[in-house]
Structure formats: C-alpha cells, structure tokens
Design a protein around this motif. Structure first.
Motif, PDB file in Angstrom:
ATOM      1  N   SER A  82       0.833  -1.206   0.000  1.00  0.00           N
ATOM      2  CA  SER A  82       0.000   0.000   0.000  1.00  0.00           C
ATOM      3  C   SER A  82       0.869   1.259   0.000  1.00  0.00           C
ATOM      4  O   SER A  82       0.607   2.207  -0.743  1.00  0.00           O
ATOM      5  CB  SER A  82      -0.925  -0.009   1.227  1.00  0.00           C
ATOM      6  N   VAL A  83       1.915   1.268   0.821  1.00  0.00           N
ATOM      7  CA  VAL A  83       2.840   2.413   0.849  1.00  0.00           C
ATOM      8  C   VAL A  83       3.528   2.576  -0.491  1.00  0.00           C
ATOM      9  O   VAL A  83       3.688   3.692  -1.002  1.00  0.00           O
ATOM     10  CB  VAL A  83       3.875   2.247   1.994  1.00  0.00           C
ATOM     11  N   LEU A  84       3.917   1.469  -1.106  1.00  0.00           N
ATOM     12  CA  LEU A  84       4.568   1.503  -2.413  1.00  0.00           C
ATOM     13  C   LEU A  84       3.627   2.079  -3.477  1.00  0.00           C
ATOM     14  O   LEU A  84       4.023   2.931  -4.276  1.00  0.00           O
ATOM     15  CB  LEU A  84       5.032   0.098  -2.805  1.00  0.00           C
ATOM     16  N   ARG A  85       2.354   1.638  -3.479  1.00  0.00           N
ATOM     17  CA  ARG A  85       1.374   2.177  -4.436  1.00  0.00           C
ATOM     18  C   ARG A  85       1.173   3.674  -4.229  1.00  0.00           C
ATOM     19  O   ARG A  85       1.153   4.444  -5.188  1.00  0.00           O
ATOM     20  CB  ARG A  85       0.039   1.438  -4.302  1.00  0.00           C
ATOM     21  N   THR A  86       1.038   4.100  -2.982  1.00  0.00           N
ATOM     22  CA  THR A  86       0.857   5.520  -2.678  1.00  0.00           C
ATOM     23  C   THR A  86       2.072   6.323  -3.121  1.00  0.00           C
ATOM     24  O   THR A  86       1.937   7.404  -3.705  1.00  0.00           O
ATOM     25  CB  THR A  86       0.622   5.714  -1.163  1.00  0.00           C
ATOM     26  N   SER A  87       3.251   5.789  -2.876  1.00  0.00           N
ATOM     27  CA  SER A  87       4.479   6.475  -3.297  1.00  0.00           C
ATOM     28  C   SER A  87       4.551   6.588  -4.810  1.00  0.00           C
ATOM     29  O   SER A  87       4.921   7.640  -5.340  1.00  0.00           O
ATOM     30  CB  SER A  87       5.716   5.740  -2.783  1.00  0.00           C
TER      31      SER A  87
ATOM     32  N   ILE B 258       2.056   6.717  -6.909  1.00  0.00           N
ATOM     33  CA  ILE B 258       1.066   7.719  -7.320  1.00  0.00           C
ATOM     34  C   ILE B 258       1.609   9.122  -7.092  1.00  0.00           C
ATOM     35  O   ILE B 258       1.503   9.996  -7.958  1.00  0.00           O
ATOM     36  CB  ILE B 258      -0.271   7.504  -6.568  1.00  0.00           C
ATOM     37  N   ARG B 259       2.213   9.356  -5.925  1.00  0.00           N
ATOM     38  CA  ARG B 259       2.771  10.681  -5.625  1.00  0.00           C
ATOM     39  C   ARG B 259       3.921  11.030  -6.576  1.00  0.00           C
ATOM     40  O   ARG B 259       4.042  12.159  -7.033  1.00  0.00           O
ATOM     41  CB  ARG B 259       3.255  10.734  -4.184  1.00  0.00           C
ATOM     42  N   ILE B 260       4.759  10.055  -6.886  1.00  0.00           N
ATOM     43  CA  ILE B 260       5.878  10.290  -7.805  1.00  0.00           C
ATOM     44  C   ILE B 260       5.345  10.639  -9.197  1.00  0.00           C
ATOM     45  O   ILE B 260       5.818  11.577  -9.834  1.00  0.00           O
ATOM     46  CB  ILE B 260       6.811   9.061  -7.852  1.00  0.00           C
ATOM     47  N   ARG B 261       4.330   9.895  -9.660  1.00  0.00           N
ATOM     48  CA  ARG B 261       3.747  10.181 -10.976  1.00  0.00           C
ATOM     49  C   ARG B 261       3.126  11.582 -11.013  1.00  0.00           C
ATOM     50  O   ARG B 261       3.273  12.295 -12.004  1.00  0.00           O
ATOM     51  CB  ARG B 261       2.724   9.127 -11.358  1.00  0.00           C
ATOM     52  N   LYS B 262       2.430  11.977  -9.945  1.00  0.00           N
ATOM     53  CA  LYS B 262       1.842  13.318  -9.888  1.00  0.00           C
ATOM     54  C   LYS B 262       2.930  14.386  -9.930  1.00  0.00           C
ATOM     55  O   LYS B 262       2.792  15.395 -10.633  1.00  0.00           O
ATOM     56  CB  LYS B 262       1.000  13.490  -8.620  1.00  0.00           C
ATOM     57  N   LEU B 263       3.991  14.171  -9.170  1.00  0.00           N
ATOM     58  CA  LEU B 263       5.090  15.133  -9.157  1.00  0.00           C
ATOM     59  C   LEU B 263       5.747  15.231 -10.533  1.00  0.00           C
ATOM     60  O   LEU B 263       6.035  16.329 -11.013  1.00  0.00           O
ATOM     61  CB  LEU B 263       6.134  14.739  -8.100  1.00  0.00           C
ATOM     62  N   LEU B 264       5.972  14.098 -11.181  1.00  0.00           N
ATOM     63  CA  LEU B 264       6.574  14.109 -12.518  1.00  0.00           C
ATOM     64  C   LEU B 264       5.668  14.807 -13.526  1.00  0.00           C
ATOM     65  O   LEU B 264       6.145  15.549 -14.387  1.00  0.00           O
ATOM     66  CB  LEU B 264       6.898  12.686 -12.974  1.00  0.00           C
ATOM     67  N   ARG B 265       4.344  14.578 -13.418  1.00  0.00           N
ATOM     68  CA  ARG B 265       3.415  15.282 -14.317  1.00  0.00           C
ATOM     69  C   ARG B 265       3.462  16.789 -14.068  1.00  0.00           C
ATOM     70  O   ARG B 265       3.418  17.585 -15.003  1.00  0.00           O
ATOM     71  CB  ARG B 265       1.991  14.765 -14.117  1.00  0.00           C
ATOM     72  N   LYS B 266       3.554  17.171 -12.798  1.00  0.00           N
ATOM     73  CA  LYS B 266       3.618  18.592 -12.452  1.00  0.00           C
ATOM     74  C   LYS B 266       4.896  19.219 -13.008  1.00  0.00           C
ATOM     75  O   LYS B 266       4.878  20.308 -13.572  1.00  0.00           O
ATOM     76  CB  LYS B 266       3.571  18.759 -10.930  1.00  0.00           C
ATOM     77  N   VAL B 267       6.018  18.519 -12.854  1.00  0.00           N
ATOM     78  CA  VAL B 267       7.290  19.026 -13.364  1.00  0.00           C
ATOM     79  C   VAL B 267       7.262  19.089 -14.888  1.00  0.00           C
ATOM     80  O   VAL B 267       7.773  20.026 -15.495  1.00  0.00           O
ATOM     81  CB  VAL B 267       8.466  18.142 -12.876  1.00  0.00           C
TER      82      VAL B 267
END
Length: 166
Positions: free
Chosen positions: A66-71, A73-82
C-alpha cells in the motif's frame, strides 16, 4: 538478490533452518550467525503461533504494498507537475528560462564598468530603437526600483560592429 539493510548494497542470501538442542549449542550458533551477518528468527512451536506469525507477515507485506502504491502515485503526480501536464506550464522549462535570464543578466553585468555607486554600460542599438529604449528606461526609472538612470545618445557611430575598448 536482496538489499542489505546496513550497507544498502544488493546481496545474495540463502535461507537455512537449524534446529538445536541445548543452550550452549544455541549460543554458539547465534555467534556464528552473527559472524556471517545472518538474521535469526524464532519459529513458534504451536500451529496457532505459526498461523499468527504468518498473519503478521502477510499484514506487513500488505501495508508495504500500500505504501509503495501511494508512493508511486505521488511520484507520478510530481513528474506530471514538473513536466507541465494538464495544460499547466512546465516547471522545468520555467526554471531553464529563469536560469537563461540570470545568465544573460550576469553576462551583461560583466561587461559594465563599476564605480563606487554607479554602474556604466557602453553599448549600441539601432537608431530606430533609441526612442523605445528611452521609454523603457523612463518607465523603469518611474517605477522607483532603481536609482537614477541616464542615457547618453550623442554618440554618432554608424558601424554596428563598433566596440569601445575598455
């Protein structure tokens, strides 16, 4: 291959099972395992204890997934933002533009003459742009963001390749 928790390096490990009788042998085996940096786990003796331990391990695995999935998702959001997805400006391109502007400013300032409280820049612009440059300097001067700015356009130089030697 698994990651060694102490060094962080990938390590090849094997699983082995030792049953010992007597405390003396158990303490010697513990020292030997410690020497080879082997982890020691006690196995519950009852079926209920084993089932309980399996449940704990499965719960820990589920929590880590679950922590890995959440991480992720957060990494993908950050990469999309960048990357500037969804119609937004790209942070990386904005940073590059800001860096380019700063480099241009530093390059220009390196070409100036500096006195105690004054910076002087000698340069040229095409004659048809002198009025536009004066308007921009006056607008900047009126904004109160600078000291006094003066333009001396009495030079009569026709050659754009002219550069005054410093």
């Amino acid at each position: 291959m698994i990651t060694d928790p102490e060094s962080g390096q990938p390590v090849r490990k094997s699983v082995f099972y030792i049953v010992s009788i007597g405390r003396g042998l158990s303490s010697k085996l513990a020292k030997l395992c410690d020497f080879f940096q082997a982890s020691i786990y006690t196995v519950p003796e009852s079926k209920q204890g084993k089932d309980s331990r399996i449940g704990e391990i499965e719960g820990a695995i589920s929590e880590r997934k679950s922590v890995l999935r959440t991480s992720e998702i957060r990494i993908r959001k950050l990469l999309r933002k960048v990357a500037g997805g969804e119609g937004k400006s790209c942070m990386l391109l904005d940073w590059r533009l800001t860096l380019k502007r700063e480099k241009l400013l530093c390059g220009t300032l390196m070409k100036t003459r500096r006195y105690l409280t004054m910076i002087r820049l000698d340069g040229w612009v095409p004659k048809d742009q002198v009025d536009m440059i004066k308007e921009e300097v006056e607008r900047f001067d009126r904004s109160g963001q600078s000291g006094s700015i003066a333009i001396d356009d009495n030079y009569n130089i026709d050659d754009p390749a002219f550069r005054k030697a410093h």
